[in-house]
Design an enzyme around this catalytic site. Structure first.
Site, short mmCIF file in Angstrom:
data_model
loop_
_atom_site.label_atom_id
_atom_site.label_comp_id
_atom_site.label_asym_id
_atom_site.label_seq_id
_atom_site.Cartn_x
_atom_site.Cartn_y
_atom_site.Cartn_z
N PRO A 184 0.10 -1.16 -0.32
CA PRO A 184 -0.20 0.58 0.09
C PRO A 184 1.24 1.40 -0.29
CG PRO A 184 -0.58 -1.79 2.14
CD PRO A 184 0.64 -2.36 0.98
N GLU A 185 0.25 2.04 -0.89
CA GLU A 185 1.42 3.23 -1.26
C GLU A 185 0.34 4.23 -0.80
OE1 GLU A 185 3.02 4.29 -5.08
OE2 GLU A 185 2.84 1.64 -5.17
#
Length: 290
Positions: free
Chosen positions: A2-3
């Site tokens: 996840p960014e």
């Protein structure tokens, strides 16, 4: 992994059901307890499990904040404040539910690792399929120095000048530009997917040395990094493998990707190439990027 956009949606998803509640009990999975018993810090980092419970149970969650790819839970008990800091690793996620069975995704339901039982009869559940994520409970941000090194949020006015200043640092001069923008000291929250997409939009090859970029290219790249991150938030993040929202829904940004995990360039039709840069698979168009 996840960014920034994905972590932002996790934060937005859990905040309404969690902010203002008091943590009554913390429950750990057998894998977390076994890891600690074997001198491995599984999920819970920096504290023994009993100590973590001491500094968490009875505390009220006043606010939830995202900073780069981290989620900060601001805790308070009387006059004492703490910060619970969490990184989702590659497959971490939070869910606010009445019961574990309410987590719709089987893999996340199966791989829960920490449950925070709240005084509103809800459970804040941290699940992590590959167990690379982490949760820390610290008295202040300075207690975990890497947090102090994070660049300003890319949407803030000062972020551009901060980013540009790193082109003058010797250690970055000969680095591939892709490696530079993945460094959270340079730009906060820009991970592999969004870096590939921003470089494509700017027409810059990911392996180019940072010092080869003109000032115009440097500024243009930053503009596109901010643009793709904003789009990522707008379209709910990128759901390519395991990422889901806290309510189980998938993001839609994967439908707007130009190069990442694509077969051909959507602009010129050239086959997308891949190259490992900074230990990450870089996806790029050899015709559109130079």
């Amino acid at each position: 992994m996840p960014e920034l956009p994905e972590v932002e949606h996790v934060k937005r998803g859990i905040a309404p059901g969690v902010e203002g509640t008091t943590i009554q009990e913390v429950q750990f999975s057998e894998q977390v307890k076994l890891g600690k018993n074997n001198q491995r810090e599984t999920i819970i980092k920096g504290l023994e499990l009993d100590t973590f419970k001491t500094f968490t149970e009875g505390y009220t969650i006043n606010q939830i904040e995202r900073r780069s790819k981290y989620i900060y839970f601001h805790l308070q008990q009387g006059d004492e404040t703490r910060i619970m800091v969490s990184h989702l690793g590659m497959t971490g996620g939070y869910f606010v539910v009445n019961d574990l069975d309410d987590i719709g995704n089987h893999n996340y339901r199966k791989h829960w690792h920490v449950i925070f039982h709240l005084d509103n009869n809800k459970m804040l559940v941290y699940a992590d399929i590959r167990r690379f994520g982490e949760i820390r409970n610290i008295p202040e941000l300075a207690a975990y120095p890497p947090l102090l090194e994070i660049a300003p949020e890319p949407f803030r006015d000062e972020a551009l000048q901060h980013y540009l200043s790193y082109f003058n640092e010797r250690k970055f001069l000969k680095k591939p530009i892709k490696a530079m923008i993945l460094d959270h000291r340079v730009i906060a929250g820009c991970g592999n997917i969004y870096a590939c997409e921003a470089l494509f939009r700017a027409g810059i090859h990911p392996a180019r040395k940072a010092n080869s970029l003109t000032m115009q290219e440097r500024k243009l790249l930053f503009y596109y990094i901010r643009e793709v991150l904003e789009e990522g938030i707008r379209y709910g993040g990128t759901s390519i493998s395991d990422y889901v929202h806290s309510d189980g829904r998938h993001g839609e940004m994967q439908n707007r990707l130009n190069v990442y995990k694509q077969d051909t360039c959507k602009v010129c039709g050239t086959p997308i190439e891949r190259q490992v840069i900074a230990t990450r698979n870089s996806h790029f168009c050899p015709e559109c990027q130079s």
